[in-house]
Scaffold this active site. Structure first.
Site, PDB file in Angstrom:
ATOM      1  CB  CYS A 118      -0.993   0.260   1.292  1.00  0.00           C
ATOM      2  SG  CYS A 118      -0.181  -0.062   2.588  1.00  0.00           S
ATOM      3  CG  HIS A 139     -27.676 -27.755  21.551  1.00  0.00           C
ATOM      4  ND1 HIS A 139     -27.440 -27.890  20.404  1.00  0.00           N
ATOM      5  CD2 HIS A 139     -26.934 -26.684  22.152  1.00  0.00           C
ATOM      6  CE1 HIS A 139     -26.663 -26.808  19.877  1.00  0.00           C
ATOM      7  NE2 HIS A 139     -26.408 -26.157  21.007  1.00  0.00           N
TER       8      HIS A 139
END
Length: 666
Positions: free
Chosen positions: A9, A582
């Site tokens: 960059c 569950h």
């Protein structure tokens, strides 16, 4: 498959390494062998060798600055911006896997190919500009911080402000800083030209940049500033490109890039700038400076709002860089109150997002909380890129929040006459003494940070973090340790039930059984080989009746609510014809599992779209949730990944056969 990547960059601080990390993580997840070279501010790291390139099946370049591609000739090469590497690493890898990328042919592409690839990639003008910025930033940061140090330590307070004595060592350090800072425009211009025309563009670009920053060349008291430097860089680059296209005798070709191209291009750029370009641009720049210096009241607030928004909107991207360059140029003109609001705005996005994760942990996943710590640290050093991971994941909430925060801070800084004498931002420059009106700087930064944190947390919803075990089981975040890759146990000493009672102080369950295998909590009366009812609700109701008949629960309604509350978080239909609903509830007297087989299948909104045929419903007392719940999930998720085991369960005709198979789960 073996892939390579290069990330870079303009600044080489944050984006470079974020893209590298995300590509590496995505590759590991997808089972792809990948090596990533980073070209950051300290140079190339983890460099790709000739052997690496020779053995590679493809290369990804994720960069916002020019990267030499000649070494990748003959290889599949995908070139994208660095943001793509941060946000979409999986898609990039898939494109290479699917052969959706061209083979790079060095110096042999047709004009049409170049144009087509240019359209697919980022804007070339932006790429050339960012290449110049990437080389310029070290000079202005070093120069600016040296000036800040000399002012902080060697400066003396006078009626006219802080002054460094002429005969002191600190004056020499300030001079070194000024010398480094003076390279800003020539370096910017030179490396813009290099990006366009390669090394032959360096000398003409830097010479043009020096002329742009020296008004005496074209009879102006003012210079053309960074705008002139940008013009000089692009002019030099394209002049060099034009000269390179001229056909010359073969005997002259070796010295063209060394002698003829630099000399001719430098003359053309210099003459054009001195006679045509310099004075008008200097006039424009001088007028802009005068206008900015004269801004008062409402107009200065509007400027602060614009600068704050530009700094925050892309956190190191083109808008951010334009505002940063603008503030840097104003420092060179002696106007420090433009860079002041910018210095405040730069640090607010990472500080604000870091603070947000500290203030309300329910809004963020575990990984985001860790990112928040790093983001806050980066904010202290004026690195706005620290907020990028949050913006990439949730742009519609994060970007407006950090923009509002940065705009707020910038306006307060502008009203408070905060000045910044160096081209950098964040608390670090205030600590080093480069800030005028330090108190207002910190007030502006703190208020902007709080605004960002409160706003983003207001907009964000609470999350129920989830993770996926290696076996494919989806569990909540506190059930899975991403570091070890295993299901973990909850600290029961800190658990409380819905009534606020500490779990550790409650009574033990009726049947304090130690669970070593599934059949420790499963008997044949909790097995059905013919699940009745066509819907998910019908199955859950039938299983709850079985639990009640075995005296495992105290309230059917409470268990039903707990089961479906869990389903709202995310489906327990795992795919592969498996569902594991569950519940953890105080209404469960002892841990139990109900198992049923549905030959027709039940729609359980499974991850892969398959109907659930093997259904396990787990009921666990709240006080044992940290132990039993996770142990059962772990046992089941591992065993059920075995295709042959699932087939045997489906073919079982009696409860006895099913029980014998389930007895092997441990």
């Amino acid at each position: 498959m073996r892939l390579l990547a290069v990330t870079a960059c303009p600044v080489g601080i944050a984006h470079t390494y974020m893209a590298a990390e995300n590509l590496q993580k995505a590759a590991e997840t997808m089972g792809v062998d990948m090596k990533v070279e980073t070209q950051g501010s300290i140079g190339a790291e983890n460099e790709l060798t000739e052997k690496d390139i020779e053995e590679a099946d493809g290369i990804i370049i994720a960069s916002d600055k020019d990267i030499s591609k000649d070494r990748f000739a003959g290889k599949k090469l995908l070139v994208v911006g660095v943001q793509e590497g941060i946000r979409n690493p999986e898609q990039l890898i898939k494109r290479v896997q699917n052969h959706d990328v061209p083979i790079y042919q060095s110096e042999s592409k047709s004009a049409d190919q170049v144009k087509k690839e240019g359209k697919k990639k980022e804007n070339p003008i932006y790429r050339h500009l960012m290449n110049g910025v990437s080389y310029m930033i070290p000079f202005i940061v070093v120069g600016g911080l040296l000036i800040a140090i000399s002012l902080a330590i060697g400066g003396e307070q006078t009626p006219g402000g802080i002054v460094i004595p002429e005969d002191s060592m600190w004056k020499q350090i300030e001079n070194i800083g000024n010398a480094a800072f003076s390279f800003m425009v020539p370096i910017l211009a030179g490396f813009i030209a290099v990006s366009i025309a390669d090394r032959p563009g360096l000398a003409p670009g830097m010479i043009g940049g020096f002329i742009a920053s020296t008004g005496s060349f074209y009879g102006s008291e003012a210079d053309a500033g960074f705008i002139g430097g940008i013009i000089a860089g692009f002019l030099a680059g394209y002049v060099v490109l034009g000269i390179k296209k001229i056909k010359v005798p073969q005997a002259v070709q070796p010295v063209m890039p060394i002698i003829f191209i630099p000399v001719i291009a430098s003359l053309i750029v210099g003459v054009l700038f001195i006679t045509v370009i310099g004075a008008p641009v200097a006039g424009i720049f001088d007028s802009l400076t005068t206008w900015l210096e004269g801004m008062q009241g409402t107009s200065s607030i509007v400027l602060a709002l614009i600068l704050g928004a530009m700094i925050a909107v892309d956190m190191g991207g083109p808008f951010n860089k334009v505002a940063f360059l603008f503030g840097s140029a104003m420092i060179a003109e002696g106007n420090y109150e433009i860079m002041g609001p910018i210095a405040v705005a730069i640090c607010i996005p990472p500080l604000g997002m870091g603070l947000a994760t500290f203030l309300n942990k329910r809004k963020y996943q575990s990984a985001e909380k860790e990112t928040g710590k790093a983001s806050f640290t980066m904010g202290l050093f004026g690195i706005s890129e620290g907020a990028i991971p949050f913006a990439a994941q949730d742009p519609l909430r994060v970007i407006p929040s950090i923009m509002v925060g940065s705009m707020t801070g910038a306006v307060i800084a502008m009203i408070g006459s905060v000045g910044d004498r160096v081209a950098h931002g964040g608390p670090i420059v205030a600590v080093l003494g480069a800030i005028d009106n330090v108190l207002m700087f910190f007030i502006a930064a703190i208020i902007g940070t709080i605004v960002t944190a409160l706003l983003v947390n207001l907009l964000k919803k609470d999350v129920t973090p989830t993770a996926v075990t290696p076996e494919g089981m989806e569990v909540t975040e506190n059930e899975f340790d991403n570091t070890t890759g295993t299901l973990n146990q909850t600290d029961k000493d800190n658990q409380v039930d819905k009534d606020g009672q500490n779990v550790a102080n409650r009574e033990k369950p009726e049947d304090d059984v130690v669970i070593n295998k599934l059949t420790d909590i499963l008997n044949q009366d909790l097995i059905t080989m013919n699940v009745t009812g066509p819907t998910q609700e019908d199955v859950v109701e039938a299983f709850i009746q079985m639990l009640d008949a075995e005296k495992c629960i105290t309230s059917k309604e409470t268990i039903r609510q707990a089961i479906f509350d869990r389903e709202k978080e995310s489906t327990t239909g795992l795919g592969m014809n498996i569902a594991i609903p569950h519940a953890k509830s105080a209404a469960v007297k002892k841990p139990a599992v109900v198992f049923g087989v549905s030959q027709d299948g039940i729609d359980w909104k499974s991850l892969d779209g398959t109907d659930a045929k093997l259904i396990f419903m787990i009921a666990i007392p709240e006080e044992r949730a940290g132990d039993d719940h996770l142990k059962i999930l772990q046992m089941l998720s591992r065993k059920l990944m075995d295709d042959s085991f699932r087939e045997q369960l489906l073919k079982a005709e009696t409860k006895e056969e099913a029980y014998k198979l389930l007895d092997t789960i441990q």
